[in-house]
Design an enzyme around this catalytic site. Structure first.
Site, mmCIF file in Angstrom:
data_model
loop_
_atom_site.group_PDB
_atom_site.id
_atom_site.type_symbol
_atom_site.label_atom_id
_atom_site.label_comp_id
_atom_site.label_asym_id
_atom_site.label_seq_id
_atom_site.Cartn_x
_atom_site.Cartn_y
_atom_site.Cartn_z
ATOM 1 N N ASP A 35 -2.045 -1.206 -4.133
ATOM 2 C CA ASP A 35 -2.403 0.166 -4.478
ATOM 3 C C ASP A 35 -1.096 0.935 -4.553
ATOM 4 O O ASP A 35 -0.501 1.264 -3.524
ATOM 5 C CB ASP A 35 -3.339 0.731 -3.409
ATOM 6 N N TYR A 54 0.884 -1.163 0.000
ATOM 7 C CA TYR A 54 0.000 0.000 0.000
ATOM 8 C C TYR A 54 0.924 1.215 0.000
ATOM 9 O O TYR A 54 1.437 1.634 1.032
ATOM 10 C CB TYR A 54 -0.923 -0.012 1.218
#
Length: 275
Positions: free
Chosen positions: A167, A128
């Site tokens: 992400d 992330y």
């Protein structure tokens, strides 16, 4: 092997809230479960430092009875209930989980941003990536993160092939967002962040979506929640990726998005690879 990765934007809310959004999120979790993936990577869990609560564990066991899981949360001095990652994997798999620190600036190494699963013949790792911030306050730190993260993946790749997802908070090229002309100074599409992603790919990794699907347009993984018409108008960004070591790129058979209907924010991404 089938793998799914998703920035869920609060696993806690998804499992315990009765809001309309939480119900939509649980529908997506059901869709993921129905895909019967071998591995599920989840980002932005927003769990407390002690991880899933007893209630969370009960719900996860009911929703994903065939899966074991590992997690990593943000810990002090980083913000509480921030970021965080998790893997769910079929119980017949026996990976070794590690929770690397990459020498990132500020509190980024304490924000629960990376988990790596080691298998006999390959690594599966999720990230992330820190956001540069609406006013780009964290851009210089983000640039350092990108450098350190690329170095980490390269070190893994020296040992065995890598399958990486997450992400990445970066739209790589102009076809990876709806309105590039308006966003060259926006977090996620600055020249600096795009250069960092370029460096990552040039270090020996392939964007599996482009490998499989070519330069298709208007296909995204994120739509702003705060803009009511973003999802309806498909005004999105592609910032979530499955990356693979160049030497196994030809083993990828599918790399695509999973539809989330009206639910905005991120959609899950699916990878199938013969490995």
């Amino acid at each position: 092997m089938r793998l799914i990765s998703w920035n869920i934007d609060s696993l806690n809310a998804a499992l315990t809230s009765e809001s309309d959004r939480a119900k939509k999120t649980r529908k997506v979790l059901e869709t993921i479960q129905n895909q019967n993936p071998d591995i599920i990577a989840i980002q932005e869990t927003k769990l407390r430092s002690t991880g899933p609560t007893k209630k969370h564990k009960e719900i996860l066991s009911a929703m994903f009875p065939d899966y074991a899981y590992v997690w990593r949360s943000s810990v002090e001095p980083a913000r509480k209930g921030y970021a965080g990652t998790m893997y769910l994997y079929k119980k017949d798999l026996t990976p070794k989980a590690t929770y690397p620190e990459i020498g990132a600036p500020s509190t980024m190494d304490q924000e629960g941003r990376i988990i790596t699963l080691e298998f006999p013949e390959f690594f599966v790792t999720e990230v992330y990536t820190p956001n540069a911030g609406g006013d780009l306050k964290r851009l210089s730190e983000r640039q350092e993160w990108d450098k350190k993260y690329a170095e980490y993946l390269v070190e893994l790749d020296k040992q065995k092939p890598v399958i990486a997802s997450g992400d990445y908070n970066c739209a790589h090229t102009e076809i990876d967002l709806k309105h590039p002309e308006n966003n060259h100074h926006s977090a996620g599409f600055t020249d600096e962040e795009r250069a960092g992603f370029d460096n990552l790919l040039k270090s020996g990794f392939t964007d599996s979506f482009r490998k499989v699907n070519g330069n298709v347009k208007d296909v995204y993984t994120w739509w702003a929640q705060r803009v009511r018409t973003a999802k309806a108008n498909n005004s999105g960004w592609r910032i979530d990726y499955w990356l693979v070591s160049d030497r196994i790129a030809n083993k990828v058979s599918r790399s695509e998005m999973i539809d989330t209907g009206e639910r905005a924010d991120h959609c899950p991404i699916l990878l199938e690879i013969e490995i």
